[in-house]
Design an enzyme around this catalytic site. Structure first.
Site, mmCIF file in Angstrom:
data_model
loop_
_atom_site.group_PDB
_atom_site.id
_atom_site.type_symbol
_atom_site.label_atom_id
_atom_site.label_comp_id
_atom_site.label_asym_id
_atom_site.label_seq_id
_atom_site.Cartn_x
_atom_site.Cartn_y
_atom_site.Cartn_z
ATOM 1 N N ARG A 165 -10.033 -17.804 10.275
ATOM 2 C CA ARG A 165 -8.569 -17.685 10.286
ATOM 3 C C ARG A 165 -7.946 -18.086 8.954
ATOM 4 O O ARG A 165 -6.821 -17.704 8.658
ATOM 5 C CB ARG A 165 -7.971 -18.569 11.390
ATOM 6 C CG ARG A 165 -8.623 -18.432 12.753
ATOM 7 C CD ARG A 165 -8.581 -17.025 13.297
ATOM 8 N NE ARG A 165 -9.031 -17.002 14.692
ATOM 9 C CZ ARG A 165 -9.392 -15.903 15.335
ATOM 10 N NH1 ARG A 165 -9.378 -14.734 14.706
ATOM 11 N NH2 ARG A 165 -9.771 -15.964 16.599
ATOM 12 N N HIS A 225 -12.477 -10.502 25.615
ATOM 13 C CA HIS A 225 -11.093 -10.256 25.195
ATOM 14 C C HIS A 225 -10.492 -9.096 25.995
ATOM 15 O O HIS A 225 -9.281 -9.065 26.231
ATOM 16 C CB HIS A 225 -11.035 -9.917 23.702
ATOM 17 C CG HIS A 225 -11.241 -11.097 22.806
ATOM 18 N ND1 HIS A 225 -12.481 -11.526 22.426
ATOM 19 C CD2 HIS A 225 -10.349 -11.938 22.218
ATOM 20 C CE1 HIS A 225 -12.358 -12.589 21.641
ATOM 21 N NE2 HIS A 225 -11.075 -12.859 21.494
ATOM 22 N N ASP A 256 -10.169 -21.550 14.562
ATOM 23 C CA ASP A 256 -11.491 -20.904 14.611
ATOM 24 C C ASP A 256 -11.898 -20.593 13.180
ATOM 25 O O ASP A 256 -11.483 -19.580 12.608
ATOM 26 C CB ASP A 256 -11.422 -19.589 15.396
ATOM 27 C CG ASP A 256 -11.196 -19.800 16.881
ATOM 28 O OD1 ASP A 256 -12.146 -20.197 17.569
ATOM 29 O OD2 ASP A 256 -10.065 -19.542 17.353
ATOM 30 N N ASP A 283 -11.851 -21.137 27.043
ATOM 31 C CA ASP A 283 -11.521 -20.159 26.020
ATOM 32 C C ASP A 283 -10.089 -19.702 26.307
ATOM 33 O O ASP A 283 -9.460 -20.130 27.285
ATOM 34 C CB ASP A 283 -12.515 -19.006 26.060
ATOM 35 C CG ASP A 283 -12.678 -18.309 24.713
ATOM 36 O OD1 ASP A 283 -11.776 -18.446 23.853
ATOM 37 O OD2 ASP A 283 -13.702 -17.625 24.506
ATOM 38 N N LYS A 300 -19.670 -23.623 21.521
ATOM 39 C CA LYS A 300 -19.170 -22.533 22.361
ATOM 40 C C LYS A 300 -20.181 -21.381 22.371
ATOM 41 O O LYS A 300 -21.005 -21.281 21.457
ATOM 42 C CB LYS A 300 -17.787 -22.068 21.879
ATOM 43 C CG LYS A 300 -17.746 -21.441 20.477
ATOM 44 C CD LYS A 300 -16.325 -21.118 20.070
ATOM 45 C CE LYS A 300 -16.294 -20.343 18.771
ATOM 46 N NZ LYS A 300 -14.931 -20.089 18.292
ATOM 47 N N HIS A 301 -20.198 -20.559 23.423
ATOM 48 C CA HIS A 301 -19.326 -20.474 24.593
ATOM 49 C C HIS A 301 -20.196 -20.750 25.819
ATOM 50 O O HIS A 301 -20.894 -19.844 26.276
ATOM 51 C CB HIS A 301 -18.694 -19.110 24.712
ATOM 52 C CG HIS A 301 -18.006 -18.612 23.465
ATOM 53 N ND1 HIS A 301 -18.678 -18.066 22.389
ATOM 54 C CD2 HIS A 301 -16.680 -18.594 23.129
ATOM 55 C CE1 HIS A 301 -17.803 -17.713 21.452
ATOM 56 N NE2 HIS A 301 -16.584 -18.031 21.872
#
Length: 347
Positions: free
Chosen positions: A95, A199, A87, A271, A186-187
């Site tokens: 990241r 999350h 990502d 995801d 996405k998403h």
């Protein structure tokens, strides 16, 4: 198996049940090197892909060594090469930190309304990812946030106007893929209307279908027209589309809407199944059964090793369930291998 452009290419009809199951798994892992645990995962689950997080990264040379070693081991184990994803959206989700280039993110690009900034992000990001052996960016975010809503995606979107998001997202997709990196829209079909973070919990969206078609779906339609290779589905229940199942588990969203109505022919993926939206509400067997029945190609699990192993066994069980189940699994793996042929030959 044969070798084309230094990529291990498999004839789909010769693949084992275990390979058909494993090629649909993309997983996270804990280390920064190809250690015994990662070797075991690649070999035993016949993994199709890996995803990298900050926990896997020290510096560019270390990432390059990790990716090269993992690819070599996948081939040594008798399997196709891996898709290696990250990502790298810029802004709050990046990241790979310095010395990789960290961009301010979609919100800054959208505020400027700059195609040039979107193209610069795509060009530099693709070059840096390719340079270390990463083959897939789980970007761009194509969600649209309604004006005045405290959206969970507020810091990660290009903006509130569907046409702006469509235009800038299409530039990023074209640039990433033109420079040899698989892009991921996405998403789907859009999480911008949610104030709940998947999350943590399962969001529900009440917008009518005709509203979604004129707003949230506009950027995804543009991405499909532009040839985006992969689409990630969201962990959100869209009550007017499917009142029971989140998009990740919904054949109405993943098959009827995305593939049949919108005409997407590429790779679909979930995801992260470790997110609370799924983990708190659905066991892994039900989850994999729904994913398989919806024709979703890649199962993404980023953290829980036990869940990865259970998912692999459930995918294997699905392959062996019936001729129709095997046909659907084969179609998924064919799309995955087609994507690998396009992009791993250029990595």
């Amino acid at each position: 198996m044969r070798i084309e452009n230094e990529v291990a290419v498999y004839e789909i009809d010769s693949m084992t049940d275990e390979q058909l199951a494993g090629q649909r798994l993309m997983v996270g892992f804990s280390g920064k090197v190809l250690d015994d645990d990662l070797r075991c995962m690649i070999r035993q689950m016949r993994l199709g892909g890996l995803i990298l997080f900050k926990r896997n990264v020290s510096d560019p040379s270390q990432v390059a060594e990790l990716c090269e070693a993992a690819q070599a081991f996948a081939i040594e184990s008798g399997n196709p090469r891996l898709m290696i994803a990250v990502d790298q959206e810029g802004g709050p989700v990046a990241r790979l930190g310095p010395p990789f280039t960290v961009f301010p993110g979609n919100r800054a690009i959208g505020t400027a309304g700059s195609d040039t900034a979107a193209r610069e992000f795509g060009t530099i990001t693709a070059r840096e990812l390719k340079g270390v052996g990463i083959t897939m960016n789980l970007a761009p975010v194509l969600d649209v946030t309604p004006q005045g809503l405290d959206s969970v995606m507020a810091d990660r979107v290009f903006g509130e106007e569907p046409e702006l998001v469509a235009r800038l997202g299409s530039v990023v997709i074209e640039t990433l893929q033109g420079n040899g990196i698989t892009a991921t829209a996405k998403h789907f079909p859009g999480i911008g209307r949610s104030i709940i973070d998947p999350h943590a919990e399962l969001p529900h969206v009440d917008a009518r279908r005709e509203v979604l078609e004129s707003t949230d779906l506009v950027p995804f339609a543009a991405a499909i027209r532009g040839g985006v290779e992969a689409v990630m589905l969201s962990h959100v229940v869209y009550r007017d589309l499917d009142p029971r199942w989140p998009a990740t588990l919904s054949s109405v969203v993943a098959k009827d809407l995305l593939r049949e109505i919108m005409g997407f022919k590429g790779v679909t993926m979930t995801d992260d199944l470790d997110m609370g939206a799924i983990d708190k509400h659905f066991d892994i067997e039900t989850t994999i059964r729904r994913i398989s029945g919806s024709g979703i190609d890649i199962v993404l699990i980023c953290h829980d090793r036990l869940k990865m192993e259970k998912a692999y066994q459930a995918l294997l069980k699905a392959v062996r369930k019936s001729g129709e189940a095997r046909r659907m699994a084969t179609a998924s793996v064919r799309r995955i291998l087609d994507m690998k042929r396009k992009f791993l030959a250029r990595s």
